[in-house]
Design an enzyme around this catalytic site. Sequence first.
Site, short mmCIF file in Angstrom:
data_model
loop_
_atom_site.label_atom_id
_atom_site.label_comp_id
_atom_site.label_asym_id
_atom_site.label_seq_id
_atom_site.Cartn_x
_atom_site.Cartn_y
_atom_site.Cartn_z
N LYS A 29 0.92 -1.24 -0.02
CA LYS A 29 0.07 -0.01 -0.10
C LYS A 29 0.89 1.03 0.18
O LYS A 29 0.54 2.23 -0.56
CB LYS A 29 -0.89 -0.03 1.16
CG LYS A 29 -0.37 0.20 2.68
CD LYS A 29 -1.42 0.03 3.59
CE LYS A 29 -0.50 -0.06 5.07
NZ LYS A 29 -0.01 1.47 5.13
N GLN A 246 -7.36 -5.15 9.78
CA GLN A 246 -6.39 -4.71 10.77
C GLN A 246 -6.75 -3.51 11.72
O GLN A 246 -5.92 -2.79 12.08
CB GLN A 246 -5.16 -4.26 9.97
CG GLN A 246 -4.44 -5.52 9.18
CD GLN A 246 -3.03 -5.14 8.52
OE1 GLN A 246 -2.25 -5.09 9.25
NE2 GLN A 246 -3.14 -5.05 7.16
#
Length: 669
Positions: A29, A246
């Site tokens: 990411k 997460q």
Amino acid sequence: MSGLNPRQLEAVRYTDGPLLVLAGAGSGKTRVITQKIAHLIGQKGIAPRHICAVTFTNKAAREMRERVGQQLTDVKTRGLTISTFHTLGLNILRREPERVGLRQGFSLLDAQDSEALIKEHLRHAQDADAISPPALQHRISRWKNDFIDPTQALSQAEDDFEARLAALYADYERSLKAYNAVDFDDLILTPAQVFRTQPDLLQHWRDRIRYLLVDEYQDTNSAQYELVRHLAGPEGAFTVVGDDDQSIYAWRGARPENLIRLKDDYPTLKVIMLEQNYRSTARILGLANTLIANNPHVFKKRLWSEHGPGEKPRVIQCKDETHEAETVASEILHLKYAENMPFGDMAILYRGNHQARQFEKVLREYNIPYFLSGGTSFFARTEIKDVMAYLRLLANPEDDAAFLRIVNTPRREIGPTTLERLAEYARTTETSLLAACETAGLNAHLGERQRDRLGAFVRLTDTHRQSVTADPAGGLRNLVDAIGYAGWLRENASSQAVADRRFENVTDLIGWLGKLHKGDFQNKRLADMVNHLTLMDVLDRQDEESGGDRVHLMTLHAAKGLEFPQVFLVGMEEELLPHRTSIEEDSIEEERRLAYVGITRARKTLTFTLTRRRKRYGEWIPSEPSRFLNELPKDALDWGDRTPDDSAVERKARGLSHLHMMKGLLSDD
């Protein structure tokens, strides 16, 4: 962009509307964010000064800036903003203080300063003994994160106790205003509030920030969500990157449902999944996928990897926590000397900080170097912050934040009402708090007793300023003695031993100051030395983060964003992971996400450990395997057939082989 996979490339190039990138663990990411910044500048023609990327920690922002610098060598990035949410909020307040009811030079109170202010108000509160200052501080923080002001908090109170908490919240806010100060939550809340009511100011900032990128979006709270929504505007000129699997910070206000709110607030929202993992082997990812599938999902994804199957993750059952630590230490020695794995490639992850103690003890006994993440920095200790505040005020009498920290430390019976009136007077006369203490005009605002106490504090600083400037170490030692700081520590410590350790830290600081003065700062101003010590604090924290070739010990929360070739996920038992509180409060989903984070930290090998019993409050309590282990396919794990006694025999054999190996290495030399 040649190294991007098709999904990453799509995320980088899409700029036609609001974009949510659901980036699984290890899916690259950060690279997507940095490449998108280059795309916005190079292909879309957006000037760097109109692009803002925000994340949650200084470390993450620093790493992102470094990645941008490395990847965008041919792209001019002058004016580009990469910062934390709080830094962005602070910049807004600094540029527009009058618009939000502040004056130039306002103070920023850290968590300890805020708690000290709360304690002062509690001294005069009804049933103060029933209210914990940290608990009230946390409650006020949650109110602010949820956009609830003191009036709303009072109206929502369900009983007298809740009403008292709301009243204390109002007192706390009144003091902040009187001191021309804000706390860390205000850095987000205040800009978001003012953007609601001042459209011209909002438009000014939208013109400044024409494209917004947000990392770790699943960790945003309600106030951060509102700040992003205001800045991005109705068009939604943003890319937010996050992973609902997460989200592990609900206890500090994170709202993973903000990912869902995006779909409601931006009907044209595009969602791109990043599911290719570049970190872990297929077997590790298989466990992670199976575990997290037990949580409900709005956005479903499944991680995959091209790294091959890898070794089967293991489960080691131990007799107790001592045996668990010894077993892990033995495994670490085996990896180090039999497989030549650096210590720095190994990590021991656990749910709670209390689990670290046994591992530290055994690692020291085995002479295994280790690094304990999350330890308290020298300069973050209360006693060091107190003494540093005295130094700051002596070096700069206009440091109002330092004044507020120490004017009543040790206690001088100078209460919050006195300080509020002093701050109001200082604001109207445009003087510092210390200077305002001695002006004649203060007579109309405070009684004689209050003025005498403030005057005594001013005389204390005047008396010691010259001596500390001439002889920093000796002068500071005299000041610490004059205020009776050692006695103050004894009064406020849980034991004499704790007080002694804290005063040793003060002695260390004084000694360090003396060495500086005799060395590179022999002819420098006191302010230069104070600034140097502050910088050393920052550098010390950065150095701590590097770790070196040492085994990493850390909580699962601290491990988020990191990766290691070998991970030992210890204490896989009910009431540890999941934690007892989560079981009682039925908040298992976040605990499962925490276990998922732990599993996905491992790159090559993963080992779970659990015990048959643990000592709690002096008694042996049988342990039950974590439900999360039971949710994993049994055939996907190597449970082994070793009994605790077998493990002890094997551990001894491994230890002997290591000893013979090292003797062989020494004889070869």
